[in-house]
Design an enzyme around this catalytic site. Sequence first.
Site, mmCIF file in Angstrom:
data_model
loop_
_atom_site.group_PDB
_atom_site.id
_atom_site.type_symbol
_atom_site.label_atom_id
_atom_site.label_comp_id
_atom_site.label_asym_id
_atom_site.label_seq_id
_atom_site.Cartn_x
_atom_site.Cartn_y
_atom_site.Cartn_z
ATOM 1 N N LYS A 1 6.979 5.970 17.174
ATOM 2 C CA LYS A 1 6.382 7.295 16.945
ATOM 3 C C LYS A 1 5.018 7.172 16.259
ATOM 4 C CE LYS A 1 9.006 10.906 15.827
ATOM 5 N NZ LYS A 1 9.164 11.820 16.954
HETATM 6 N N1 PMP Z 1 10.801 11.564 22.885
HETATM 7 C C1 PMP Z 1 9.783 11.989 22.120
HETATM 8 C C2 PMP Z 1 8.404 11.925 22.660
HETATM 9 C C3 PMP Z 1 10.039 12.506 20.827
HETATM 10 O O1 PMP Z 1 9.040 12.931 20.066
HETATM 11 C C4 PMP Z 1 11.367 12.571 20.365
HETATM 12 C C5 PMP Z 1 11.659 13.142 18.998
HETATM 13 N N2 PMP Z 1 11.651 12.171 18.011
HETATM 14 C C6 PMP Z 1 12.384 12.101 21.195
HETATM 15 C C7 PMP Z 1 12.071 11.605 22.451
HETATM 16 C C8 PMP Z 1 13.813 12.094 20.740
HETATM 17 O O2 PMP Z 1 13.997 11.081 19.771
HETATM 18 P P1 PMP Z 1 15.082 11.241 18.617
HETATM 19 O O3 PMP Z 1 16.364 11.526 19.309
HETATM 20 O O4 PMP Z 1 15.080 9.918 17.939
HETATM 21 O O5 PMP Z 1 14.636 12.347 17.759
#
Ligand code: PMP
Length: 309
Positions: free
Chosen positions: A157
């Site tokens: 991220k």
């Molecule tokens: N894809 C993106 C681009 C995101 O920003 C997120 C949110 N964090 C997710 C997928 C889902 O990830 P997570 O389940 O770890 O929140």
Amino acid sequence: MPQEMAFFRGNIVPISEAKVSVMTHALHYGTAVFEGVRGNWNEAQNKLFVFRMAEHYDRLLQGCRMMLMDIPYNTEDLCNITIELLQSCGYKQDLYIRPLAYKSQELVANLRLQDLDSDFTLMAVPFGAYIDAEGAIDCTTSSWRRIDDTIIPPRVKISGHYVNSILAKTEATLAGFDEAIMLTQDGDVSEGSGENLFMVVNGSIFTPPVADNNLTGITRDSAITLAKDLLGIEVVERRIRRSELYLCDEVFLTGTAAHITPVGSLDRRPIGEGGVGPIATKLRDAYVEVIKGDNPDYIRWCTEVPLEG
Ligand code: PMP
């Protein structure tokens, strides 16, 4: 009374005191790595649970490694800081917790990552539903393609790469949709702007591999585990073509903010029956029970925050 507090420069302070300079490197170049974590309030148990906190910090530290960012904390330290912050805030409701590691050096004309100071900050805000829609949501295929691993690493991220998601989400919502589905440079299905994607065909669940440029989602991992172990449904990771989504039985999105969100239509074409599908419903119900700390078999995923009163 709950208070808005932040962890900033090594201390817990009122959020109004947590301020950085306009010269901060991360502000100019997006040289930061963040997380979105949920704190889930269980009214019946009078307890606050943070969901899969260590996994979120492991991913944050992977992003830091990618961005040559040294912060003086390991996963355990970061979990302890989070618990301390939530105790000083005192919220007894659902929360969104935002850790941010960033290039804090006050230096603008510099496009290198090495030799720049880094810091870590953390805040928590009350948070309910992320996508403002009842039942199934309406999605569109974005004209913005998902960033490729050859451009910016999408599996972690990194703040700067969120411009890609933001362009897609903006385009979709301006056109009257709830969410965007992004394709890879090759035209395969990647993910939503802030969620991983799943498709159901003939009772089996399919999701694109992380190598198709989606984030290594923690909700994705939870959904795969619950589908297989709790519901006994087969889950296959494989490339998905856009046209398969038009013809499949169900599509749903997963994310910390979005939970498990069923998709009712794509590009104005109904998916399956066009509403909330049976597998998405079962999985969402199981997931909500788990994140609230109501399923003893998965309580290992929930960290209780001891609160006064
Ligand atoms: N894809 C993106 C681009 C995101 O920003 C997120 C949110 N964090 C997710 C997928 C889902 O990830 P997570 O389940 O770890 O929140």
